[in-house]
Design a protein around this motif. Structure first.
Motif, mmCIF file in Angstrom:
data_model
loop_
_atom_site.group_PDB
_atom_site.id
_atom_site.type_symbol
_atom_site.label_atom_id
_atom_site.label_comp_id
_atom_site.label_asym_id
_atom_site.label_seq_id
_atom_site.Cartn_x
_atom_site.Cartn_y
_atom_site.Cartn_z
ATOM 1 N N VAL A 43 13.886 62.230 -14.662
ATOM 2 C CA VAL A 43 13.725 62.086 -16.104
ATOM 3 C C VAL A 43 14.464 60.830 -16.547
ATOM 4 O O VAL A 43 15.630 60.635 -16.195
ATOM 5 N N GLY A 44 13.784 59.983 -17.291
ATOM 6 C CA GLY A 44 14.420 58.757 -17.748
ATOM 7 C C GLY A 44 14.435 57.696 -16.661
ATOM 8 O O GLY A 44 13.599 57.689 -15.763
ATOM 9 N N ASP A 45 15.417 56.801 -16.740
ATOM 10 C CA ASP A 45 15.457 55.660 -15.828
ATOM 11 C C ASP A 45 16.661 55.689 -14.891
ATOM 12 O O ASP A 45 17.131 54.648 -14.435
ATOM 13 N N ALA A 46 17.181 56.883 -14.601
ATOM 14 C CA ALA A 46 18.340 56.977 -13.707
ATOM 15 C C ALA A 46 17.995 56.385 -12.346
ATOM 16 O O ALA A 46 17.021 56.792 -11.721
ATOM 17 N N PRO A 47 18.774 55.416 -11.852
ATOM 18 C CA PRO A 47 18.442 54.781 -10.574
ATOM 19 C C PRO A 47 18.702 55.676 -9.368
ATOM 20 O O PRO A 47 18.121 55.471 -8.310
ATOM 21 N N THR A 48 19.583 56.672 -9.499
ATOM 22 C CA THR A 48 19.873 57.559 -8.377
ATOM 23 C C THR A 48 20.005 58.997 -8.851
ATOM 24 O O THR A 48 20.389 59.265 -9.994
ATOM 25 N N ARG A 84 13.027 54.120 -7.798
ATOM 26 C CA ARG A 84 12.517 52.880 -8.400
ATOM 27 C C ARG A 84 11.240 53.180 -9.152
ATOM 28 O O ARG A 84 10.510 54.116 -8.818
ATOM 29 N N LYS A 85 10.959 52.370 -10.130
ATOM 30 C CA LYS A 85 9.724 52.516 -10.897
ATOM 31 C C LYS A 85 8.609 51.739 -10.221
ATOM 32 O O LYS A 85 8.788 50.573 -9.836
ATOM 33 N N ILE A 86 7.458 52.368 -10.067
ATOM 34 C CA ILE A 86 6.275 51.661 -9.604
ATOM 35 C C ILE A 86 5.278 51.646 -10.759
ATOM 36 O O ILE A 86 5.226 52.570 -11.577
#
Length: 281
Positions: A43-48, A84-86
């Motif tokens: 959820v959201g942009d948490a990298p880990t 990571r976002k794809i």
């Protein structure tokens, strides 16, 4: 499952659509229960993500009647799942988008592109810039190099399965390219009989030594990955598909953006087997 639909000559599509990854990308390897265990949704942009795991089962003992039972502690640790976002952008003319087959074709292209990038990340990515490291590049895996299947047949594969099983793995998949599978299918015994029987070759879900064979073009050439799904923790966000009628206004076209966050981590690298085949003579 169609991401887009068309009704009455006009695409019926909200500004942003959110879909569960399992529903939108059902054939992605990262969502295959034979390859990975599903972790929490991103959820959201948490990298880990830091996911707690049990590294050692609590031990049971025999006790006499009335004897106090001692506490057994399970071993706890955590797996760090890098995410990571794809994403991808696609455009289609309004004329093409408004016909009944237009949205369907674009849906198929979006699904194929997102699945392909997620599969590549899982198997092949080098793990740079904060992205997760693909299974074929995991440091600390139980590695077999120059496996001579042309003279030893399937023995190197069996030995790799045995090696990781001795370390506590329960192999749930053998991942390889179609070319590697074709090479295995061509192996013969000294009397000319195929080592892999035709009934195994022709089924839709082949297996070796009771372990399912999964074929992917993103596996490195001449490489077989012996994998335990419980050893791989994988997480995804929802798939978001957004539409803009303004970005390409001058071209009378619709633009669609698809994004999803994916990540995975390995519990015990040694329980992952990597077999490098000796080049065919």
């Amino acid at each position: 499952m169609a991401l887009l639909t068309s009704t009455g000559g006009k695409a019926a599509y909200p500004d942003t659509s959110w879909m569960k990854a399992k529903d939108a990308l059902p054939t992605a390897l990262i969502l295959d229960e034979r390859i990975a265990t599903a972790g929490p949704e991103i959820v959201g942009d948490a990298p880990t993500l830091r996911i707690p795991i049990i590294t050692a089962d609590p031990e049971a003992e025999f006790y006499a009647e009335g004897e106090q039972i001692a506490e057994s502690d399970a071993g706890f640790s955590e797996v760090v799942v890098s995410t990571r976002k794809i994403g991808m952008l696609n455009s289609l003319s309004n004329e093409a988008f408004s016909v009944p087959t237009g949205p369907s074709m674009l849906s198929d292209a979006i699904v194929a592109g997102m699945i392909g990038r997620a599969d590549q990340a899982l198997l092949l990515d080098p793990g740079t810039n904060g992205s997760p490291t693909g299974l074929s590049r995991i440091s600390g895996a139980t590695t077999t190099t120059a496996a001579d299947i042309d003279t030893k047949g399937l023995q190197p594969i069996l030995e790799s399965i045995a090696a990781v099983t001795d370390l506590g793995a329960n192999p749930t998949s053998l991942i390889m390219r179609h070319s590697a599978w074709a090479r295995l299918q061509g192996l013969t015994a000294t009397d000319g009989r195929p080592l892999i029987q035709p009934d195994v070759q022709n089924v839709t879900a082949p297996a070796l030594f009771g372990v399912p064979v999964i074929l992917s073009k993103f596996t490195p050439a001449d490489t077989i990955i012996v994998n335990d799904a419980s050893n791989i923790i994988a997480s995804t966000s929802e798939l978001a598909v957004a539409r803009s009628d303004d970005a390409l206004f001058a071209k009378d076209a619709v633009m669609l953006r698809a994004t999803m966050r994916v990540g995975f981590g390995i519990v015990a690298p040694a329980k992952l087997g990597i077999i490098g085949l000796k080049p065919k003579a």
